[in-house]
Design a protein around this motif. Structure first.
Motif, PDB file in Angstrom:
ATOM      1  N   ALA A 145       0.834  -1.210   0.000  1.00 61.58           N
ATOM      2  CA  ALA A 145       0.000   0.000   0.000  1.00 61.58           C
ATOM      3  C   ALA A 145       0.866   1.256   0.000  1.00 61.58           C
ATOM      4  O   ALA A 145       0.585   2.213  -0.725  1.00 61.58           O
ATOM      5  N   ARG A 163       2.454   1.690  -3.430  1.00 62.03           N
ATOM      6  CA  ARG A 163       1.488   2.251  -4.392  1.00 62.03           C
ATOM      7  C   ARG A 163       1.343   3.750  -4.197  1.00 62.03           C
ATOM      8  O   ARG A 163       1.305   4.517  -5.153  1.00 62.03           O
ATOM      9  N   GLN A 164       1.273   4.169  -2.946  1.00 60.80           N
ATOM     10  CA  GLN A 164       1.138   5.596  -2.645  1.00 60.80           C
ATOM     11  C   GLN A 164       2.358   6.364  -3.151  1.00 60.80           C
ATOM     12  O   GLN A 164       2.229   7.436  -3.738  1.00 60.80           O
TER      13      GLN A 164
END
Length: 95
Positions: A20, A23-24
């Protein structure tokens, strides 16, 4: 605890770079790449960053073709590890 030691605990451990979070961090490359390409920028990069190595710098350089790039002999915190050299890069960017 200093900012540097806290940062090392938080960022230098690659196992904490979750999918996550990755991805950020990579989202700007996937959203509006033409808009990024038009932005003048300066990237000040620590050459010995244990978390974001040369591949990340290459991706940012590709995404920001107008960017000036200053690499410093530092890790993840070049502004703390090489403050004088960081100041030179910052002054050049603001000139």
């Amino acid at each position: 605890m200093t900012v540097r030691s806290a940062g090392r605990r938080a960022y230098a451990n690659r196992t904490r770079l979750t999918p996550a979070l990755r991805r950020q961090l990579l989202a700007p490359f996937h959203r509006r790449p033409a808009r990024l390409a038009a932005i003048p920028a300066t990237l000040v990069w620590g050459e010995r960053d244990p978390t974001f190595g040369p591949a990340f710098l290459a991706r940012w350089a590709d995404a920001l073709p107008r960017a000036a790039i200053a690499t410093l002999p530092a890790g993840h915190w070049p502004q703390e590890e090489e403050p004088a050299r960081f100041a030179v890069a910052l002054r050049a960017a603001l000139a």
